[in-house]
Design a protein around this motif. Structure first.
Motif, short mmCIF file in Angstrom:
data_model
loop_
_atom_site.label_atom_id
_atom_site.label_comp_id
_atom_site.label_asym_id
_atom_site.label_seq_id
_atom_site.Cartn_x
_atom_site.Cartn_y
_atom_site.Cartn_z
N ARG A 118 50.34 -19.27 -85.39
CA ARG A 118 51.17 -18.73 -84.30
C ARG A 118 51.10 -19.61 -83.06
NH1 ARG A 118 50.45 -13.00 -84.29
NH2 ARG A 118 49.87 -12.94 -82.12
N HIS A 125 57.82 -24.35 -80.23
CA HIS A 125 58.91 -23.72 -79.50
C HIS A 125 58.97 -24.23 -78.06
CE1 HIS A 125 62.00 -20.69 -79.15
NE2 HIS A 125 61.48 -20.31 -78.00
N MET A 127 58.02 -27.12 -77.05
CA MET A 127 58.55 -28.48 -77.06
C MET A 127 60.05 -28.48 -77.26
SD MET A 127 56.25 -30.40 -76.17
CE MET A 127 55.18 -29.24 -75.36
N HIS A 128 60.57 -27.56 -78.09
CA HIS A 128 62.02 -27.43 -78.21
C HIS A 128 62.62 -27.15 -76.84
CE1 HIS A 128 61.77 -26.12 -82.72
NE2 HIS A 128 61.49 -27.40 -82.53
N ALA A 129 61.88 -26.40 -76.03
CA ALA A 129 62.40 -26.00 -74.73
C ALA A 129 62.18 -27.06 -73.66
CB ALA A 129 61.75 -24.69 -74.29
N PHE A 130 60.99 -27.64 -73.64
CA PHE A 130 60.60 -28.47 -72.49
C PHE A 130 60.87 -29.97 -72.65
CE2 PHE A 130 57.16 -25.10 -71.39
CZ PHE A 130 58.14 -24.29 -70.85
N VAL A 131 61.29 -30.40 -73.82
CA VAL A 131 61.67 -31.82 -73.93
C VAL A 131 62.84 -32.08 -72.98
CG1 VAL A 131 62.96 -33.38 -75.44
CG2 VAL A 131 60.84 -32.35 -76.25
N ARG A 132 62.72 -33.13 -72.17
CA ARG A 132 63.82 -33.51 -71.26
C ARG A 132 64.18 -34.96 -71.53
NH1 ARG A 132 63.95 -28.88 -70.75
NH2 ARG A 132 63.48 -27.57 -68.97
N PHE A 133 65.37 -35.16 -72.06
CA PHE A 133 65.79 -36.53 -72.35
C PHE A 133 66.31 -37.21 -71.10
CE2 PHE A 133 66.36 -34.77 -76.72
CZ PHE A 133 65.51 -35.64 -77.37
N HIS A 158 64.51 -29.91 -85.90
CA HIS A 158 65.26 -29.29 -84.81
C HIS A 158 66.13 -30.29 -84.07
CE1 HIS A 158 65.99 -26.58 -81.40
NE2 HIS A 158 65.76 -27.63 -80.63
N PHE A 159 65.52 -31.41 -83.68
CA PHE A 159 66.26 -32.36 -82.84
C PHE A 159 67.27 -33.17 -83.64
CE2 PHE A 159 62.67 -31.36 -80.06
CZ PHE A 159 63.37 -31.10 -78.89
N ARG A 162 70.33 -31.03 -83.86
CA ARG A 162 71.05 -30.94 -82.59
C ARG A 162 71.77 -32.20 -82.20
NH1 ARG A 162 69.15 -26.75 -78.26
NH2 ARG A 162 69.58 -25.18 -79.82
N HIS A 236 55.27 -18.27 -68.03
CA HIS A 236 56.28 -18.85 -68.90
C HIS A 236 56.28 -20.38 -68.86
CE1 HIS A 236 58.09 -15.21 -70.24
NE2 HIS A 236 58.47 -14.83 -69.04
N VAL A 237 56.07 -20.92 -67.68
CA VAL A 237 56.08 -22.39 -67.53
C VAL A 237 54.73 -22.83 -66.97
CG1 VAL A 237 57.46 -24.33 -66.73
CG2 VAL A 237 58.47 -22.06 -66.80
N ILE A 246 62.09 -32.09 -65.27
CA ILE A 246 62.87 -32.63 -64.15
C ILE A 246 62.90 -31.64 -62.99
CG2 ILE A 246 65.15 -33.47 -63.48
CD1 ILE A 246 64.09 -35.17 -65.71
N ASN B 31 75.67 -27.42 -86.86
CA ASN B 31 76.28 -28.63 -86.32
C ASN B 31 76.97 -29.41 -87.44
OD1 ASN B 31 76.96 -30.53 -84.47
ND2 ASN B 31 74.89 -31.25 -84.07
N GLY B 37 74.93 -30.53 -80.94
CA GLY B 37 74.34 -29.21 -80.75
C GLY B 37 74.57 -28.22 -81.86
N ASN B 38 73.80 -27.14 -81.79
CA ASN B 38 73.97 -26.03 -82.72
C ASN B 38 73.53 -24.75 -82.02
OD1 ASN B 38 71.21 -26.29 -82.63
ND2 ASN B 38 70.99 -26.98 -84.72
N ILE B 44 66.54 -20.37 -77.08
CA ILE B 44 65.45 -21.10 -76.43
C ILE B 44 65.62 -20.98 -74.92
CG2 ILE B 44 64.42 -23.37 -76.07
CD1 ILE B 44 65.47 -24.16 -78.82
N CYS B 45 64.54 -20.62 -74.25
CA CYS B 45 64.56 -20.62 -72.79
C CYS B 45 64.06 -21.97 -72.33
CB CYS B 45 63.66 -19.53 -72.23
SG CYS B 45 64.18 -17.89 -72.73
N HIS B 46 64.92 -22.78 -71.73
CA HIS B 46 64.51 -24.14 -71.39
C HIS B 46 63.67 -24.21 -70.13
CE1 HIS B 46 66.39 -26.55 -74.51
NE2 HIS B 46 67.23 -25.55 -74.60
N TYR B 48 62.29 -21.42 -66.55
CA TYR B 48 62.33 -20.07 -65.99
C TYR B 48 62.47 -20.16 -64.49
CZ TYR B 48 60.81 -18.31 -70.50
OH TYR B 48 60.75 -17.99 -71.83
N ARG B 101 70.77 -33.74 -72.56
CA ARG B 101 69.43 -33.99 -72.05
C ARG B 101 68.46 -32.85 -72.39
NH1 ARG B 101 73.05 -36.65 -69.38
NH2 ARG B 101 72.55 -38.69 -68.49
N ASN B 102 68.93 -31.92 -73.20
CA ASN B 102 68.11 -30.78 -73.63
C ASN B 102 67.70 -29.86 -72.47
OD1 ASN B 102 67.07 -29.50 -76.01
ND2 ASN B 102 65.00 -30.04 -75.37
N TYR B 103 68.57 -29.76 -71.44
CA TYR B 103 68.30 -28.83 -70.34
C TYR B 103 68.69 -27.41 -70.72
CZ TYR B 103 68.43 -33.00 -67.21
OH TYR B 103 68.23 -34.21 -66.60
#
Lengths: 249, 414
Positions: A118, A125, A127-133, A158-159, A162, A236-237, A246, B31, B37-38, B44-46, B48, B101-103
């Motif tokens: 878990r 999860h 990392m899916h959220a917080f990755v910033r390209f 995942h990436f 996408r 949460h963050v 960013i 996708n 994207g998909n 996902i909450c990017h 908060y 940019r995955n925001y």
């Protein structure tokens, strides 16, 4: 008996195989680079053997179903102290029980394994959220991360789904390796320099700064001061993730 | 003066933030090989916001120009705020670049109403269409269906959007008439009912024909503003329940009224009713996930949800006859009703008890909140110790636990 192995996942599985083959119980499993010879024991050095590793997984799959293969791998990626012994106990339990033990939460090692699973899922999860390209001059999308667990190998599906048409790189600055995607193919790479905690501004494409600024503006505008709840925000963050976000830097 | 994109973004995100929906889950859009994207499965909450709300979508208004004058709304005609409007291209560029940019997970586009409903809706649809067709964007799109829009436009919107929502805003038509004289329930229910029929129709078709087009696969949702008008919790939950049953809504959102105006038709409050909002969400969750019926949560004697204890505990205290629950024998449905046991724990309990009797230690390790659960269950080793206790006494005891000061810091040794 103390077993010494090379630190890889296949190494752990080979070691577990070894304990059964030799009929000698493991009291500890140690990674070679961290092993310190003691006075009172004679260690067993295990050579990693892909065929042995496969047999362990196959046996586990037969006893506990397909799901277990993924669970064990994910648990290993947690890098938690003593994870090798936990996997070993779990495999022994599965082998010694007549029934499928995967959901026997009365057993401490089963429960622990699921709990670690878990934690790993939560980190994936995140990392899916917080990755910033950030987009570079040559069109590459680069993101730096420093996850708590070694979850990089779990990120590609995942990436890739996408961003199948983009060229991207996600780099773990703590473990010094990254995943590089190009035309539906993902490779593991390591950068030569160790000075890669931030991207040089000169490398970035002209509009990159603008979009970062727009994102910061957006983040500021959606805040409702009357509802402020910083405790929940931090939950949460967590702060340790801020350096690559960013909107928080 | 020409406004920059950044100025517009700041204004139009600010105006959209009171719409609390930000979910990006529940859709099924995969996708393509060359697409972007998909929108599959879990949202996902990017990030908060500082009040702890999830930021998943780029949530903006196309414009905050509006012909209506609804007292509760910050963009109402008579309010003296700066007005702005995005161009179609600006919204498309922001969405694509933020997404790359995955925001974000996608776009949530709402709008003030210029000219009339159809004129406005037509622009929202055009943006969604452009994203899908020109940019092969397969991320999440949530469009607001403007009340009063024609069925044809709603239909087109459904073909591009993952979710559509029509906001009722005020929980009764009588109150709505008072604070927003130009609006009525009929113009909100009409698109809602149309959507309910179409979503179901396309879903049936999809079962037979795999390549049938998807129509708002994420379903529809709505929002109710809480605390701006005098409706009680029972009224609000009955309304929500009927929306779930009749219109098959995926979600009803409750938004505690944030004072945005000094209109005399609205109450004067300094802080939004956050606790009440929280209790409503808990009750809503119990209806959707835990199998509670609305009448078990509120009734003639209980017009408001208990603010001191959560609705699940309140239910247990009102129904001592249903407890204790035998962890080793009871049905899953009943285990789910025990305070302190959530869905995950309930499932684990049912799986684990096949291997032998469960004791207290097992429950704690599984993740049950024993502090709460102990009063309501029998385990293999634990005698039930609530029998002689009155619900009222138990309530005091549980409340007593809560009032112990949380921030007592441990004394330092040196």
């Amino acid at each position: 008996m103390i077993y010494v192995y090379d630190g890889s996942y296949e190494g752990v599985l080979s070691t577990i195989f070894s304990t059964f083959q030799r009929g000698k119980e493991a009291h500890d499993m140690v990674v070679e680079s961290q092993y310190q010879p003691g006075l009172f024991h004679e260690p067993t050095f295990v050579t990693t053997d892909a065929a042995h590793a496969r047999r362990v997984l196959k046996g586990m799959e037969k006893r506990c179903g397909q799901e277990v293969v993924r669970l064990m791998y994910e648990a290993f990626l947690s890098e938690q102290a003593g994870i090798e012994m936990l996997l070993y106990q779990f495999v022994r339990l599965a082998v010694e029980s007549p029934e499928n033990v995967l959901h026997n939460f009365r057993e401490p090692c089963v429960l622990k394994l699921h709990q670690i699973g878990r934690q790993i899922h939560r980190e994936v999860h995140r990392m899916h959220a917080f990755v910033r390209f950030q987009q570079t001059n040559d069109g590459l999308f680069v993101a730096m991360i420093a996850p708590d667990y070694n979850v990089l190998p779990l990120l590609p599906p995942h990436f890739v789904a996408r961003y199948p048409a983009f060229c991207w790189l996600i780099y773990d600055t703590r473990r010094h390796y990254g995943i590089y995607h190009q035309q539906q193919q993902v490779d593991y790479i390591t950068l030569q320099t160790h000075q890669h905690h931030q991207l040089a501004q000169a490398l970035l494409t002209a509009s990159e700064k603008d979009y970062q600024q727009l994102w910061k503006t957006y983040f500021k505008s959606v805040d409702i001061p009357e509802r402020r709840n910083l405790k929940l925000h931090l939950q949460h963050v967590p702060k340790r993730y801020w350096k690559y976000l960013i909107e928080k830097s | 003066m020409k406004q920059s994109t950044e100025q517009k973004l700041s204004m139009l995100a600010d105006a959209a933030k009171y719409d609390v929906s930000c979910s990006s889950s529940g859709s099924k859009r995969t996708n393509t090989k060359d697409g972007l994207g998909n929108a599959t499965g879990m949202g996902i909450c990017h990030t908060y916001t500082q009040d702890g709300r999830c930021v998943s979508l780029l949530k903006i208004l196309l414009t905050n120009h509006c012909i209506f004058d609804c007292a509760y709304c910050v963009s109402r005609r008579s309010n003296d705020v700066q007005r702005a409007a995005f161009t179609v291209q600006e919204v498309v560029d922001l969405t694509i670049n933020f997404y790359s940019r995955n925001y974000i997970e996608g776009l949530f586009l709402s709008s003030g109403i210029f000219k009339n409903a159809d004129y406005t809706m037509e622009r929202l649809v055009r943006i969604a269409k452009k994203l899908r067709q020109e940019h092969k964007f397969n991320g999440y799109i949530h469009l607001k269906a403007i009340p009063g829009t024609s069925d044809e436009l709603i239909h087109e919107a459904g073909l591009y959007a993952d979710r559509l929502s029509v906001n009722l805003e005020i929980p009764s038509e009588e109150s709505l008439k008072k604070v927003a004289p130009e609006k009525d329930y009929a113009s909100a229910y009409q698109p809602m009912n149309y959507l309910a029929r179409s979503i179901e129709g396309y879903r049936q078709e999809k079962k037979l024909i795999r390549h049938a087009p998807t129509f708002a696969p994420g379903g529809q949702s709505t929002q109710l503003v809480i605390g701006a008008t005098p409706e009680n919790d029972r009224h609000v939950l009955l309304l929500a329940n009927s929306l779930y049953q009749q219109q098959q809504l995926k979600r009803v959102y409750y938004s505690g009224y944030v004072p945005v105006s000094e209109d005399t038709r609205l109450p004067v409050i300094t802080t939004p009713p956050l606790l009440r909002e929280n209790r409503l969400y808990q009750a809503d969750w119990l209806m959707r996930v835990y199998g509670f019926s609305v009448h078990e949560l509120v009734d003639d004697q209980h017009l408001y949800l208990d603010e001191e204890v959560d609705p699940k505990l309140a239910f247990a205290l009102r129904h001592p006859e249903l407890f204790p629950v035998d962890i080793n024998r009871a049905d899953y449905e009943m285990i789910l009703r025990v305070p302190g046991i959530g869905v995950k724990s309930a499932k684990k309990i049912v799986q684990a008890r096949q291997f032998g009797k469960l004791r207290q230690e097992h429950l704690t390790k599984i993740g049950v909140v024993w502090k709460r659960t102990q009063y309501f269950v029998v385990t293999a080793d634990q005698q039930y110790h609530w029998l002689e206790m009155k619900p009222e006494a138990l309530r005091q005891r549980i409340l007593g636990e809560k009032t112990t000061p949380k921030n007592t810091t441990q004394l330092s040794l040196f």
